[in-house]
Write an enzyme that holds these catalytic residues in place. Structure first.
Site, PDB file in Angstrom:
ATOM      1  N   ARG A 157      56.339   3.755  68.935  1.00  0.00           N
ATOM      2  CA  ARG A 157      55.814   2.605  68.185  1.00  0.00           C
ATOM      3  C   ARG A 157      56.489   2.531  66.824  1.00  0.00           C
ATOM      4  NH1 ARG A 157      49.628   1.186  66.121  1.00  0.00           N
ATOM      5  NH2 ARG A 157      49.561  -0.898  67.035  1.00  0.00           N
ATOM      6  N   GLN A 181      48.654   8.600  72.216  1.00  0.00           N
ATOM      7  CA  GLN A 181      49.518   8.397  71.058  1.00  0.00           C
ATOM      8  C   GLN A 181      49.555   9.665  70.192  1.00  0.00           C
ATOM      9  OE1 GLN A 181      48.638   6.006  67.453  1.00  0.00           O
ATOM     10  NE2 GLN A 181      50.279   4.650  68.157  1.00  0.00           N
ATOM     11  N   TYR A 239      53.318   6.477  58.490  1.00  0.00           N
ATOM     12  CA  TYR A 239      52.885   7.864  58.573  1.00  0.00           C
ATOM     13  C   TYR A 239      54.136   8.756  58.578  1.00  0.00           C
ATOM     14  CZ  TYR A 239      48.243   5.958  59.281  1.00  0.00           C
ATOM     15  OH  TYR A 239      47.061   5.282  59.095  1.00  0.00           O
ATOM     16  N   GLY A 296      44.556  -5.450  70.203  1.00  0.00           N
ATOM     17  CA  GLY A 296      43.778  -4.444  69.504  1.00  0.00           C
ATOM     18  C   GLY A 296      42.307  -4.778  69.424  1.00  0.00           C
ATOM     19  N   ARG A 297      41.944  -5.513  68.380  1.00  0.00           N
ATOM     20  CA  ARG A 297      40.514  -5.743  68.136  1.00  0.00           C
ATOM     21  C   ARG A 297      39.821  -6.513  69.252  1.00  0.00           C
ATOM     22  NH1 ARG A 297      39.421  -6.175  61.667  1.00  0.00           N
ATOM     23  NH2 ARG A 297      40.518  -4.261  61.122  1.00  0.00           N
TER      24      ARG A 297
END
Length: 365
Positions: free
Chosen positions: A226, A98, A179, A320-321
């Site tokens: 993304r 990424q 971002y 994810g987690r």
């Protein structure tokens, strides 16, 4: 009906299943902002994922926003990442990197010469980052000049080339969680004039130009993006018309032939479908404009992942987690085995604890 355990063709890459390891920042880069031996083992352990997407990795020294996050711009970083990809490939996995630039979500202590962060705007976000002295408020940014943008795009191009040289199967451009690229997209953060500000077309221009450059280097069938249309993460309100903005962006990206679009539904780390009728977002309408694979993300478990695939709402699901605490997540989901609990206090920074020491089913047995 498709299942998460079915194989799929993702652009030029064949995946054995549709379970994706989402990009997960872990703040464990070693000297030189490189992945170290622990990172090699961490990703090798999770190679049974259909696809691993690496932790967010800055494209240049100016792209860093947090302590001990890795880069992908120096020969030393390329060599270190090559050890990761070799380990993942040796274990039968596939991995994209990424590409990340944080923009205004940074602190001068993390940037070359104590420079101000760069962004679409000179407005400071009410956000905090982990810097050299702990948790600190982000620094006031400097609005990037139009004549500096070609150099920024060149940084993305160079990073994509470095990623492919490091042996990655492809790259994902991080245009989510507010971002840098999303700071240009949204009118809540982009207050500039000229070719990169004002209209929807102008605000989307940088993202499209970056994706063209990256796809030129990695190949469109090895490039993904993304997006997070509805999140307000990092103190950036939603755009005044997110449906029109992201619809236009996807229309512009569709002709590039990208491998996939990775969508964060709802609030990052929060509700997948916020109860906000005024700002409801039609993800299906967005998907209709894109001809590559559609990857969904945000708090999915096995049941709702299978439902998303069965009803044509997704081609792949990113976890994810669950992947942090379960290196053998694919096996656990397939066999309906118990899941390891997450060590919340070990997510960011540190060593092996809460990183490479989560037990597999085989080790437990």
């Amino acid at each position: 009906m498709a299942s998460v355990f079915d194989s799929i063709q993702l652009g030029e890459v064949s995946l054995p299943n549709r379970i994706v390891m989402a990009p997960l920042t872990r703040n464990r880069a070693v000297a030189g902002l490189k992945p170290g031996a622990l990172t090699v083992e961490y990703y090798r352990q999770r190679a049974s994922a259909g696809l691993i997407i690496s932790e967010a990795t800055q494209i240049s020294p100016m792209g860093q926003g947090y302590l001990d996050t890795p880069g992908i711009y120096s020969p030393e970083q390329v060599a270190a990442w090559r050890e990761v990809t070799q380990a993942v490939h040796g274990a039968g996995g596939r991995m994209f990197l990424q590409l990340w630039h944080v923009g205004r979500i940074s602190h001068s202590s993390l940037l070359p010469g104590g420079a101000a962060p760069i962004s679409s705007t000179s407005r400071r976000a009410r956000a905090q980052v982990f810097g050299t002295e702990g948790l600190v408020d982000v620094s006031a940014p400097r609005a990037l000049r139009d004549d500096e943008i070609p150099d920024l795009i060149a940084d993305y191009r160079h990073a994509a080339r470095c990623a492919m040289d490091a042996g990655f199967d492809g790259v994902e451009v991080h245009c989510a969680n507010n971002y840098l690229l999303e700071q240009f997209l949204r009118d809540s953060a982009n207050d500039r004039q000229g070719p990169y500000g004002g209209t929807i077309a102008n605000r989307a221009r940088l993202v499209v130009e970056v994706l063209r450059a990256v796809a030129d280097e990695a190949g469109p069938g090895r490039t993904g993006i993304r997006l997070s249309p509805m999140t307000t993460f990092n103190d950036t309100p939603r755009d005044s018309d997110p449906q029109a903005l992201y619809g236009h962006l996807v229309e512009q990206l569709a002709p590039l032939g990208l491998a996939y679009l990775h969508i964060i539904q709802g609030e990052t780390g929060g509700a997948r479908y916020p109860e906000d009728a005024i700002r409801a977002f039609d993800y299906d309408a967005l998907r209709e404009r894109f001809n590559g694979c559609w990857m969904v993300n945000n708090g999915y478990g096995l049941h709702d992942a299978e439902q998303a695939l069965a009803h044509g709402k997704a081609d792949l699901v990113a976890f994810g987690r669950l992947f942090i605490s379960n290196p053998d997540l694919v096996r656990r989901l397939r066999t309906n085995a118990p899941l390891n609990p997450l060590q919340q206090d070990k997510l960011y920074g540190g060593g092996a604890e809460g990183y490479t020491d989560y037990p597999t089913l085989a080790a437990t047995a």
